[in-house]
Scaffold this active site. Structure first.
Site, PDB file in Angstrom:
ATOM      1  N   SER A  16       0.795  -1.235   0.000  1.00  0.00           N
ATOM      2  CA  SER A  16       0.000   0.000   0.000  1.00  0.00           C
ATOM      3  C   SER A  16       0.823   1.278   0.000  1.00  0.00           C
ATOM      4  O   SER A  16       0.261   2.372  -0.083  1.00  0.00           O
ATOM      5  CB  SER A  16      -0.948   0.016   1.202  1.00  0.00           C
ATOM      6  N   LYS A  33       0.119   3.757  -2.675  1.00  0.00           N
ATOM      7  CA  LYS A  33      -0.905   4.802  -2.568  1.00  0.00           C
ATOM      8  C   LYS A  33      -0.299   6.199  -2.472  1.00  0.00           C
ATOM      9  O   LYS A  33      -1.010   7.193  -2.678  1.00  0.00           O
ATOM     10  CB  LYS A  33      -1.818   4.532  -1.374  1.00  0.00           C
ATOM     11  N   SER A  55      -6.081   3.553   4.549  1.00  0.00           N
ATOM     12  CA  SER A  55      -5.601   2.743   3.424  1.00  0.00           C
ATOM     13  C   SER A  55      -6.732   2.012   2.711  1.00  0.00           C
ATOM     14  O   SER A  55      -6.561   0.889   2.217  1.00  0.00           O
ATOM     15  CB  SER A  55      -4.540   1.731   3.902  1.00  0.00           C
ATOM     16  N   LYS A 114       2.996   6.597   4.895  1.00  0.00           N
ATOM     17  CA  LYS A 114       2.181   5.482   4.426  1.00  0.00           C
ATOM     18  C   LYS A 114       2.814   4.141   4.761  1.00  0.00           C
ATOM     19  O   LYS A 114       4.000   3.911   4.533  1.00  0.00           O
ATOM     20  CB  LYS A 114       1.980   5.567   2.912  1.00  0.00           C
TER      21      LYS A 114
END
Length: 454
Positions: A72, A75, A136, A261
């Site tokens: 993730s 992202k 997320s 993140k």
């Protein structure tokens, strides 16, 4: 006696070999230990990097150029493109969106990180962005991709184009979420591998993360949110705790951390890109596939990131190494071809500032470099030259004993400019120089010939 002599010789030879082997092992062992000691942090991860954000100076690196799964953390690129679209007026935060069947189905999978979306629901871009950046949420990420580009397929093309534009070199984006393509219900973006996954090197992840913080600092307003409720006050309300557990009030709260993140899949392991600011110095860290003895996907990334942050703030400060208008005695000027003056002096346009380990400031020496496109075949700069004209750049060379990890890019180099203008000489001056040169050469040849007689 001959048999005994033979046995004795063989025994002595065997003893010598054993002694040599022991000596060799004792010789090699310190080198093996020294090699391990060259890593000041012993980060337990497949790759890691620590960068001072304002100059791109790498303060620590481990396997930083290997392309690895990022889960993730992909992202961050999705966030970049969404923020860019908002900044350019192609997307408004209050713009509404009704989920496609694909987004609806993905959002219902609570085995993935998600906020369930209604198939007939209406959602604003802002709330989808919050769900993606804080929690997320994968369905929300794909929804934003469709809002920006019409489809996730088009969005993935833009992700890879933006990566190239930002200077990334080791990357492959296959979807907007960071999930493995095999988890996308057979509706993965066209042209991508059905079993594909997003992969980026630690260096490139740091470049991307530094870029989003620099270009769109407003990302930190969202990324630093520890908790928020999605659709608060409705039947669809969902409490969203930020997966970045280093934020205030969360399990691994750490001073200065305000982004960025996390990522975790089976192949990516426990991964995290963080950013923090203390005493005016912002750093970016990346750990990929961090590990511990328990095999957890959550805690190792924070433990290893804390090592990086502590190392940065306990050992480094941002220092001005060389002032504005700096001139180096050994590299003060460059020859000007056909100019009224034969040389032009060089100076730095701005001060050279860099994150430096405490006590190491004197171990950096300036290095002037003239731009190749400014030089003729003889290595001179052609007149005229304007005052303040960019002629090259100054970088620094480390002369200390520690490992120097370099920079993310050359963006930290300081421009070298002309200290004064040099006009082009007129035909008379050039002619006189030619005559002077001719007679000077003739005189030198004559003197040489006369000396040769004696």
């Amino acid at each position: 006696m001959e048999v005994e002599d033979l046995i004795s010789k063989k025994f002595n030879r065997l003893t010598s070999l054993i002694f040599a082997a022991v000596l060799l092992a004792g010789t090699l062992l310190p080198f093996q230990q020294a090699s391990a000691q060259n890593d000041p942090l012993a980060i337990n991860a497949s790759a890691a990097i620590l960068v001072e954000a304002s100059t791109g100076k790498i303060l620590y690196g481990k396997n930083i150029d290997e392309q690895l799964p990022i889960a993730s953390m992909a992202k961050v690129m999705t966030e970049y493109l969404v923020l860019e679209a908002v900044n350019e007026g192609r997307l408004n935060w209050d713009q509404t969106y009704t989920p496609s069947n694909y987004v609806y189905r993905i959002s219902q999978n609570r085995g993935l990180s998600n906020v369930p979306l209604r198939e007939d629901g209406t959602y604003q871009a802002r709330e989808l962005f919050d769900a993606m950046a804080i929690y997320s949420a994968n369905g929300a990420a794909i929804g934003l991709a469709e809002m920006v580009s019409g489809s996730e397929t088009n969005f993935v093309k833009e992700m890879n184009e933006k990566a190239k534009e930002l200077g990334l070199t080791q990357y492959k984006f296959v979807n907007a979420t960071g999930l493995d393509n095999k988890d996308l219900l057979g509706v993965h973006p066209e042209g991508t591998d059905p079993d594909g996954e997003n992969t980026v090197s630690a260096r490139d992840m740091a470049i991307l993360s530094s870029a989003i913080v620099t270009d769109f600092p407003e990302i930190l307003e969202t990324a630093s949110t520890s908790r928020k409720v999605f659709r608060e006050g409705t039947d669809d309300a969902i409490k969203m705790d930020n997966w970045n557990w280093m934020l205030p009030g969360l399990l691994f709260e750490t001073e200065g951390v305000d982004g960025l993140k996390t990522g975790s899949t089976k192949s990516a392991g426990s991964s995290f890109t963080s950013t923090a600011e203390r005493n005016g110095m912002r750093v970016v860290t990346v750990v990929m596939n961090a590990k511990d003895d328990k095999g957890s996907l959550h805690t190792p990334r924070f433990n290893e990131t804390k090592k990086l942050l502590d190392y940065a703030y306990n050992n480094f400060t941002v220092e001005e190494l060389f002032p504005q208008n700096y001139q180096d005695e050994a590299q003060t000027s460059v020859t000007v071809d056909k100019g009224k003056q034969k040389t032009v002096e060089l100076e730095t346009k701005t001060a050279y500032t860099m994150a430096v380990k405490r006590g190491e400031k004197e171990n950096y020496q300036p290095k002037f470099q003239i731009n190749e496109d400014k030089l003729n075949d003889n290595g001179d700069i052609a007149a005229p030259v304007e005052k303040g004209e960019a002629l090259g750049y100054m970088t620094v060379e480390y002369t200390g004993g520690d490992t120097d990890y370099g920079f993310l890019s050359n963006s930290s180099d300081t421009q070298l400019v002309a200290k004064e203008s040099v006009e082009k000489a007129n035909w008379f001056v050039l002619s006189m120089r030619g005559v002077t040169g001719f007679f000077g050469g003739l005189w030198n040849n004559t003197v040489g010939a006369i000396k040769g007689l004696f």
